[in-house]
Design a protein around this motif. Structure first.
Motif, short mmCIF file in Angstrom:
data_model
loop_
_atom_site.label_atom_id
_atom_site.label_comp_id
_atom_site.label_asym_id
_atom_site.label_seq_id
_atom_site.Cartn_x
_atom_site.Cartn_y
_atom_site.Cartn_z
N GLU A 111 0.84 -1.20 0.00
CA GLU A 111 0.00 0.00 0.00
C GLU A 111 0.87 1.25 0.00
OE1 GLU A 111 -3.66 1.94 2.61
OE2 GLU A 111 -2.27 0.56 3.59
N ASN A 112 1.90 1.24 0.83
CA ASN A 112 2.80 2.40 0.87
C ASN A 112 3.49 2.59 -0.47
OD1 ASN A 112 2.16 2.95 3.51
ND2 ASN A 112 3.88 1.79 4.36
N ARG A 113 3.91 1.49 -1.07
CA ARG A 113 4.59 1.59 -2.38
C ARG A 113 3.64 2.11 -3.45
NH1 ARG A 113 8.30 3.24 -5.16
NH2 ARG A 113 8.87 2.05 -6.99
N ILE A 114 2.38 1.61 -3.47
CA ILE A 114 1.39 2.06 -4.45
C ILE A 114 1.08 3.54 -4.24
CG2 ILE A 114 -1.03 1.83 -5.15
CD1 ILE A 114 -0.70 -1.20 -4.70
N LEU A 115 0.94 3.96 -2.99
CA LEU A 115 0.69 5.38 -2.71
C LEU A 115 1.85 6.23 -3.19
CD1 LEU A 115 -0.92 5.30 0.86
CD2 LEU A 115 -2.02 5.92 -1.29
N GLN A 116 3.05 5.72 -3.00
CA GLN A 116 4.23 6.44 -3.46
C GLN A 116 4.23 6.56 -4.99
OE1 GLN A 116 7.96 4.54 -2.50
NE2 GLN A 116 8.80 6.52 -1.83
N ILE A 117 3.86 5.46 -5.67
CA ILE A 117 3.80 5.47 -7.14
C ILE A 117 2.75 6.48 -7.60
CG2 ILE A 117 3.13 4.09 -9.15
CD1 ILE A 117 4.46 1.68 -7.73
N PHE A 118 1.55 6.48 -6.96
CA PHE A 118 0.50 7.43 -7.33
C PHE A 118 0.95 8.87 -7.10
CE2 PHE A 118 -2.99 4.09 -6.73
CZ PHE A 118 -3.12 3.90 -8.08
N GLU A 119 1.58 9.11 -5.98
CA GLU A 119 2.05 10.46 -5.68
C GLU A 119 3.09 10.92 -6.71
OE1 GLU A 119 3.39 10.72 -1.63
OE2 GLU A 119 1.39 10.28 -0.84
N ASP A 120 4.00 9.98 -7.07
CA ASP A 120 5.00 10.32 -8.09
C ASP A 120 4.32 10.63 -9.43
OD1 ASP A 120 7.02 10.00 -6.29
OD2 ASP A 120 7.63 8.00 -6.97
N ALA A 121 3.33 9.79 -9.80
CA ALA A 121 2.62 10.00 -11.07
C ALA A 121 1.85 11.31 -11.03
CB ALA A 121 1.68 8.83 -11.34
N LEU A 122 1.22 11.61 -9.91
CA LEU A 122 0.48 12.88 -9.80
C LEU A 122 1.42 14.07 -9.88
CD1 LEU A 122 -2.19 12.13 -7.05
CD2 LEU A 122 -2.61 12.60 -9.46
N SER A 123 2.54 14.00 -9.19
CA SER A 123 3.44 15.14 -9.22
C SER A 123 4.08 15.29 -10.60
CB SER A 123 4.51 15.06 -8.13
OG SER A 123 5.21 13.88 -8.12
N ARG A 124 4.35 14.16 -11.32
CA ARG A 124 4.85 14.27 -12.69
C ARG A 124 3.78 14.84 -13.60
NH1 ARG A 124 6.53 8.59 -13.65
NH2 ARG A 124 7.27 8.28 -11.57
N GLY A 125 2.52 14.43 -13.38
CA GLY A 125 1.42 14.96 -14.19
C GLY A 125 1.24 16.44 -13.95
N ARG A 126 1.35 16.88 -12.72
CA ARG A 126 1.23 18.30 -12.41
C ARG A 126 2.41 19.08 -13.02
NH1 ARG A 126 -0.20 17.34 -6.20
NH2 ARG A 126 -2.32 16.63 -6.50
N SER A 127 3.58 18.48 -12.92
CA SER A 127 4.77 19.16 -13.49
C SER A 127 4.64 19.29 -14.99
CB SER A 127 6.07 18.38 -13.21
OG SER A 127 6.25 18.21 -11.86
N ALA A 128 4.14 18.22 -15.63
CA ALA A 128 3.97 18.24 -17.09
C ALA A 128 2.89 19.26 -17.45
CB ALA A 128 3.62 16.86 -17.61
N ALA A 129 1.84 19.38 -16.66
CA ALA A 129 0.76 20.31 -16.93
C ALA A 129 1.26 21.73 -16.76
CB ALA A 129 -0.42 20.03 -16.03
N ARG A 130 2.13 22.00 -15.88
CA ARG A 130 2.66 23.35 -15.65
C ARG A 130 3.63 23.72 -16.76
NH1 ARG A 130 4.28 22.59 -9.49
NH2 ARG A 130 2.19 22.42 -8.69
N SER A 131 4.35 22.75 -17.24
CA SER A 131 5.35 23.06 -18.26
C SER A 131 4.69 23.28 -19.63
CB SER A 131 6.39 21.95 -18.37
OG SER A 131 5.77 20.74 -18.70
N ARG A 132 3.49 22.90 -19.86
CA ARG A 132 2.78 23.16 -21.10
C ARG A 132 2.24 24.58 -21.10
NH1 ARG A 132 -1.05 18.02 -21.36
NH2 ARG A 132 0.54 16.49 -21.23
N PRO A 133 2.49 25.26 -22.19
CA PRO A 133 1.96 26.63 -22.26
C PRO A 133 0.59 26.70 -22.77
CG PRO A 133 3.79 26.32 -23.75
CD PRO A 133 3.58 25.06 -23.06
#
Length: 133
Positions: A111-133
């Motif tokens: 569960e901890n590992r899956i939560l970590q994976i989701f958090e990483d995916a969410l933060s990468r998705g947010r980073s990618a969304a911010r970097s798009r103009p």
């Protein structure tokens, strides 16, 4: 010996007294019988006898119920066997509990590992969304 010996006279007096007392008792019984006291006494005796019979019957029923209940109480041997079986069941439950705790630790780790994976995916998705103009 003469017929007026003091012992003879005394025994005649005692016999006569006994006869008089017996006659008086008989007269009293006849008088009671005519007055209906014997009937009242007989009725009272019948009531007491009826109550005694009912009491015996009630007591017999209670004893039967108690004996019936006692038949369902386990013997010392049965209780010992039950304790033994309960001890075995407790040991088996403790073993199952230990396995479940081990699986629980594994599941928490996943569960901890899956939560970590989701958090990483969410933060990468947010980073990618911010970097798009």
């Amino acid at each position: 010996m003469s017929s007026f010996d003091p012992l003879n006279v005394l025994s005649v007096v005692i016999a006569a007294s006994s006869l008089v007392v017996s006659a008086m008792a008989f007269y009293r019984l006849v008088k009671l019988d005519r007055s209906g006291k014997f009937r009242e006494l007989g009725d009272a005796i019948d009531k007491i006898e009826g109550a005694r019979v009912i009491g015996e019957r009630t007591l017999g029923e209670r004893i039967s119920r108690v004996e019936g209940a006692l038949q369902h109480i386990p013997t010392a041997e049965q209780m010992s066997a039950l304790r033994h079986e309960l001890t075995k069941a407790e040991a088996a439950i403790a073993g199952v509990n230990a396995r479940i705790e081990g699986v629980d630790d594994i599941l928490k780790s996943h569960e901890n590992r899956i939560l970590q994976i989701f958090e990483d995916a969410l933060s990468r998705g947010r980073s990618a969304a911010r970097s798009r103009p």
